[in-house]
Design an enzyme around this catalytic site. Structure first.
Site, PDB file in Angstrom:
ATOM      1  N   SER A 142       0.869  -1.198   0.000  1.00 33.92           N
ATOM      2  CA  SER A 142       0.000   0.000   0.000  1.00 33.92           C
ATOM      3  C   SER A 142       0.896   1.235   0.000  1.00 33.92           C
ATOM      4  O   SER A 142       2.080   1.151   0.360  1.00 33.92           O
ATOM      5  CB  SER A 142      -0.845  -0.016   1.273  1.00 33.92           C
ATOM      6  N   TYR A 155      -2.530  -0.324  10.219  1.00 28.33           N
ATOM      7  CA  TYR A 155      -2.485  -0.636   8.780  1.00 28.33           C
ATOM      8  C   TYR A 155      -1.132  -0.220   8.205  1.00 28.33           C
ATOM      9  O   TYR A 155      -0.493  -0.972   7.456  1.00 28.33           O
ATOM     10  CB  TYR A 155      -3.629   0.101   8.086  1.00 28.33           C
TER      11      TYR A 155
END
Ligand code: NAD
Length: 252
Positions: A142, A155
């Site tokens: 990501s 995250y």
């Protein structure tokens, strides 16, 4: 000359393949010739996806975060469909709230699904790939692995871990012709992104404004990159994190 992008005869496993990016990765791998097994926790969603795909896509119900199921999953797929040639560690979860409010349990849950599970499944699949001297493992990273994003501490930690893990496993296994790479999606239109962005127009503007291509990506953009990394066309590529982000990571 045979098509170096063809995945004919390959068996792929895509975790979280019933929706979003995983669904399109599955479609692209299947269209390139692979047989694809998708996993997820909700059987009805998996059944619907398999029905929609029509052929060459199969499912196994599996919660990646329950590591006691990992070996059993790999054994079940191997005995039903054959040896796994391609693993895509796509399943992931996110949670947005100020870091000061994130509990240890919440933090751990995200690390468990996004990082620990990706390691455990890669290890179990690699145990079978290494003796066969072939395999492609693809992590889904990501932009959170590239720069700090507020209100997603777990995250961000998990995806930064994925970036490191990709390099470590590539260093370990590439001599056995088991390649390990990551795809780092930018902002891609999926249910996960909609949940994170719809209630937060400022965040959406910020993401878009630093993306030089001026638009969000589509799940298929990630699927096509996965086909490339899984294929012979990428046979000398290992340990990379391929940004598929419209330039987001390098945008001003
Ligand atoms: P999504 O929520 O649409 O899909 C995630 C999938 O993972 C779902 O099918 C879900 O059921 C599955 N999943 C979650 N926890 C699981 C578990 N414990 N066991 C099995 N399956 C589980 O989200 P998405 O946007 O398609 O995300 C897919 C991947 O892409 C994730 O790793 C995510 O971090 C990454 N990603 C997405 C974006 C984006 O903009 N959408 C950006 C960067 C990275």
């Amino acid at each position: 000359m045979t098509n170096p992008f063809s995945l004919a005869g390959k068996i792929a496993l895509v975790t979280g393949g019933g929706s979003g990016i995983g669904y399109e990765i599955t479609r692209c791998l299947r269209d390139a010739g692979a047989k694809v097994v998708i996993t997820g926790r909700r059987e009805n969603m998996l059944q619907e996806a398999v029905k929609a795909f029509g052929e060459d896509v199969f499912y196994e119900v599996n919660d990646v975060a329950d590591l006691s199921q990992t070996t059993q999953l790999v054994d079940a797929i191997t005995s039903k469909y054959g040896e796994i040639d391609i693993l895509v560690n796509n399943a992931g979860i996110n949670m947005k709230k100020p870091a000061i409010e994130v509990t240890d349990i919440e933090f751990n849950n995200i690390i468990q699904t996004n990082l620990n599970a990706a390691f455990a499944l890669s290890r179990e699949v690699a145990k079978k790939m290494i003796p066969r001297k072939t395999g492609s493992i693809i992590m889904i990273s990501s932009m959170a692995g590239y720069y700090g994003i507020d209100r997603v501490p777990a995250y961000t930690a998990s995806k930064s871990g994925i970036e490191g893990l990709t390099k470590a496993l590539a260093s370990d296994w590439s001599k056995h012709n088991v390649r390990v790479n990551a795809i780092a999606p930018g902002f891609i239109e999926t249910p996960m992104m909609q949940t994170a962005m719809n209630s937060d127009p400022d965040r959406m503007d910020k993401a878009l404004n630093r993306t030089p291509m001026g638009k969000f990506g589509k799940p298929e953009d990630i699927g096509l990159a996965a086909v490339f990394l899984a294929s012979e066309a990428a046979s000398y590529i290992t340990g990379v994190s391929l940004r598929v982000d419209g330039g987001n990571a390098i945008g001003f």
